[in-house]
Design an enzyme around this catalytic site. Structure first.
Site, mmCIF file in Angstrom:
data_model
loop_
_atom_site.group_PDB
_atom_site.id
_atom_site.type_symbol
_atom_site.label_atom_id
_atom_site.label_comp_id
_atom_site.label_asym_id
_atom_site.label_seq_id
_atom_site.Cartn_x
_atom_site.Cartn_y
_atom_site.Cartn_z
ATOM 1 N N ASP A 35 41.172 43.986 34.268
ATOM 2 C CA ASP A 35 40.859 42.867 35.129
ATOM 3 C C ASP A 35 39.535 42.777 35.439
ATOM 4 O O ASP A 35 38.450 43.253 34.747
ATOM 5 C CB ASP A 35 41.611 43.452 36.638
ATOM 6 C CG ASP A 35 41.925 42.228 37.421
ATOM 7 O OD1 ASP A 35 42.769 42.420 38.268
ATOM 8 O OD2 ASP A 35 41.607 41.332 37.104
HETATM 9 C C1 GLC Z 1 41.488 38.608 39.210
HETATM 10 C C2 GLC Z 1 42.881 39.166 39.520
HETATM 11 C C3 GLC Z 1 43.771 39.265 38.425
HETATM 12 C C4 GLC Z 1 43.710 37.831 37.665
HETATM 13 C C5 GLC Z 1 42.289 38.030 37.123
HETATM 14 C C6 GLC Z 1 41.686 36.790 36.221
HETATM 15 O O1 GLC Z 1 40.654 39.367 39.934
HETATM 16 O O2 GLC Z 1 42.813 40.713 40.066
HETATM 17 O O3 GLC Z 1 45.140 39.229 38.716
HETATM 18 O O4 GLC Z 1 44.411 37.741 36.582
HETATM 19 O O5 GLC Z 1 41.098 38.048 37.898
HETATM 20 O O6 GLC Z 1 41.708 35.643 37.169
#
Ligand code: GLC
Length: 709
Positions: A252
């Site tokens: 993430d």
């Molecule tokens: C965010 C979220 C994740 C998302 C990623 C990209 O922090 O936790 O669910 O897909 O970043 O946007």
């Protein structure tokens, strides 16, 4: 490929590094400076969309990348690209896997036409705490229902492998158990036994992996004491070895670097080493890989091997997406214009909203509203396009039809007042006075209350899950008029609706219903559509009950229905509240009335390799056609470990014409009886089981059977 080029494939950066100022930024931005040479080698980008935009960036990138390895474009298509569908927690309330698959396929078609290759969806995190804002992205609190719907999302997004040009690769997230942060506080500690994790939280991710999701995303949280992104046991043993996941594991946003704040890495280099050893293939926006792996590999052959392993998986993903044949996957602005917001997708968005909306109360059948009645439509939420919810990507609130506009096309005698405001500088007294004056003149009050899209989703944990005070104060004043009140609730999370329930004659939970949500609400209010939604997450009486969920354990001192319990204080209960929720899991009313009778079993005893079949008669004894969801639960009465008082094991959506009936069946095998034992293995034991059936988790009929090995 050089070592630098391989490492480049493992780094993902946001669109702004490619000068795309329209790209989405969904996490903290770092000060890392990406050199031009590094920019020409990164493997993927997130947050960019639009056919022309993607073509421009891919074309320029390919001229600068020595081996002409195409970029892969990833984005958060969570419940639609431009046509926005109800939020996932609302889709969970449809209990309709086929519908969810169609929603995912439509979302994929629009996203693919706009140049996106991978979506960061489905979120398969099991949730039990409405204080956590991201419950809106989950499909709810049940392992079985979440698993069915996660599989539907993956099937809809990906279609058949290899991925064709109208589908996208799915990313199951957030692995794992991100939905259980202590106190519901965003990014907080997750701590549970491996037994509970395997029994309740793992199944939905497993169903998505079994559905061949091509990516998994690591979660921000720790599990078993170690941040997921660097957690060898979780990723190498459970995800890759036990679940057989061989696809791409992406961190993430910045999660690799955040192992420093977690306190398990001294610096980015140590974090990068932990992550790649755990099997994390792509570094989303922490730059730990780009900044440290080359140096690590120079003195560590294991790291060098792991870089090859991860780069191979990233290149295999690009191959499966057909990017080496066509880096643009056939996109064009003309094609995008045809696919996006198509009538087919808009019709589906309306149907999805209709099936996700939950009728929670309907005293004396005040709904549907007779169109001859004069209506006082009150509430700022009725006059805004803020019906799409969080993570609604390219959905356009400014052009989304409001409830007021939709209702005006159906109800000829309708007048509107804001009644309250989300702008604290507005004059509350004046707004309230005008609303009450209008309500006095009309036959029926339709009150639209709720939250804004930013009050659920990431980084939106709340300690108070009631409606805003201004909205409750106005409802209290309106109730004094003793007129029929229908309250419609727009929300991305379960709320404490205790006061709303007391003061309203009818309560309609519309969630964030999406682009066609207003039309769906109107058709339900008028009776053109009969509501059929059922809650996939419990609604508490108060935040003090949280976490509260239907499949809880009995404890050694359960509250029973025996009269003696009333005076027995030594029971698992509160002194200031009942244990029961306001609205239970699986609950939802219809304008029709359904009854159950005649629960039977083909046998009362069965053995390994055998099955028994349960049957029950369902009748619609009202004068209108309706759809309900029949729910079958099992309770394992005695086992190696404690077992939930009931667990959902099967469900059927059943449509019945007025006065008609049908027999519904459930074939039970040992599969439905297996559970995680204290030694963490899954198997079925012999013993007695209760089978319970009903139209919510507050089941109506039950019987017992014996399974003998
Ligand atoms: C965010 C979220 C994740 C998302 C990623 C990209 O922090 O936790 O669910 O897909 O970043 O946007």
């Amino acid at each position: 490929m050089t070592l630098e080029e391989k490492i480049g494939q493992l780094q993902q950066i946001s669109g702004d590094f490619f000068g795309d100022d329209g790209s989405s930024v969904t996490g903290p931005l770092s000060s890392y400076q990406v050199s031009k040479k590094q920019l020409n080698n990164v493997g993927s980008v997130l947050g960019i969309s639009g056919a022309d935009n993607v073509i421009k960036i891919q074309k320029e990138y390919l001229t600068n990348n020595r081996l002409h390895i195409p970029l892969v474009f990833m984005a958060d298509i969570i419940h639609g690209y431009k046509t926005i569908f109800p939020i996932p927690l609302a889709l969970g309330a449809s209990w309709n896997p086929e519908l969810v698959k169609k929603v995912a396929a439509a979302s994929a078609a629009e996203a693919a036409a706009a140049g996106i290759d991978v979506t960061f969806s489905p979120m398969a995190d099991l949730v039990r705490d409405p204080r956590w804002g991201r419950v809106m992205e989950s499909t709810g609190e049940d392992p079985y229902l979440n698993g069915m719907l996660a599989e539907s999302f993956v099937d809809g997004y990906q279609g058949e492998l290899p991925i064709d040009q109208t589908h996208v690769a799915a990313t199951v997230k957030h692995f794992a158990a991100y939905g259980a942060p202590e106190a519901g506080r965003e990014y907080n500690t997750v701590d549970m036994s491996e037994w509970r994790f395997r029994e309740q939280y793992l199944p939905a991710y497993q169903k998505a992996v079994e559905a061949k999701a091509l990516l998994v995303m690591t979660s921000f949280n720790i599990l078993f004491g170690v941040p997921a992104t660097g957690n060898n046991h979780l990723m190498r043993q459970i995800l890759r070895k036990e679940l057989g996941f061989s696809g791409v594991l992406i961190s993430d946003w910045n999660a690799i670097n955040e192992m420093i704040d977690h306190g398990v890495a001294n610096d980015a280099s140590q974090a990068a080493a932990k992550a790649i050893k755990a099997g994390t293939d792509i570094d989303m926006m922490s730059f730990a890989f780009l900044g440290s792996l080359e140096k690590l590999a120079a003195t560590n052959v294991e790291i060098k091997r792991l870089i090859d392993e991860s780069a191979t998986r990233v290149l295999q993903l690009k191959e499966t997406l057909g990017l080496f044949e066509d880096p643009y996957r056939g996109i064009s602005a003309e094609k995008e214009a045809k696919v996006v917001l198509s009538k087919k997708h808009l019709d589906l968005a309306k149907k999805a909203a209709e099936e996700s909306i939950v009728l929670l109360k309907n005293r004396q059948h005040i709904l549907p509203v007779n169109s001859e009645k004069s209506i006082a439509l009150i509430g700022a939420k009725a006059d805004t396009g803020d019906l799409l919810g969080n993570w609604s990507w390219k959905g356009d609130v400014s052009t989304t039809r409001t409830i007021r506009a939709a209702m005006a096309t159906h109800f000829s005698n309708l007048a509107f007042e804001n009644g309250y405001s989300f702008d604290p500088s507005d004059n509350e007294t004046d707004l309230k006075k005008k609303a009450i004056a209008l309500a006095k003149k009309q036959d029926v009050i339709i009150y639209v209350a709720g939250l804004t899209a930013s009050q659920s989703g990431e980084a939106s944990s709340m300690t108070d899950i009631r409606l805003p005070k201004m909205q409750l104060d106005l409802l209290t004043e309106l109730a004094k008029l003793r007129k029929p009140i229908v309250t419609i609730v727009i929300t991305g999370r379960p709320l404490d609706l205790t006061v709303v329930d007391q003061l309203s004659d009818a309560v309609l939970l519309a969630w964030f219903p999406g682009t066609l949500g207003a039309a769906a609400i109107t058709d339900i209010l008028s009776g053109l559509v009969n509501p059929s939604g059922k809650l996939s997450m419990t609604f508490p009486r108060s935040v003090g009950q949280v976490p509260i969920y239907y499949n809880h354990y009995n404890t050694g001192r359960p509250v029973t229905t025996s009269p003696s319990d009333k005076n027995n204080i030594y029971l698992s209960k509160y002194i200031d509240s009942s244990n029961d929720p306001l609205y239970p899991f699986g609950f939802g009313l219809s304008y029709a009335n359904f009854t159950l009778k005649g629960l039977k079993l083909s046998n009362k005893v069965f053995g390994a390799g055998e099955t028994i079949t349960a049957s029950v008669n369902v009748k619609n004894d009202s004068k209108i056609t309706g759809t309900t969801t029949l729910q079958w639960y099992i309770h394992d009465l005695t086992a190696d470990v404690v077992r939930p008082i009931k667990e959902l094991k099967h469900f059927q959506r059943i449509q019945l014409a007025a006065g008609s009936e049908k027999t519904a069946y459930f074939k039970i095998s040992t599969q439905e009886l297996s559970y995680i034992h204290s030694d963490l293995t899954r198997s079925s034991d012999e013993g007695f089981f209760n089978l319970l059936v009903g139209f919510s988790s507050e089941t109506q009929l039950e019987t017992t059977f014996l399974f003998k090995n």
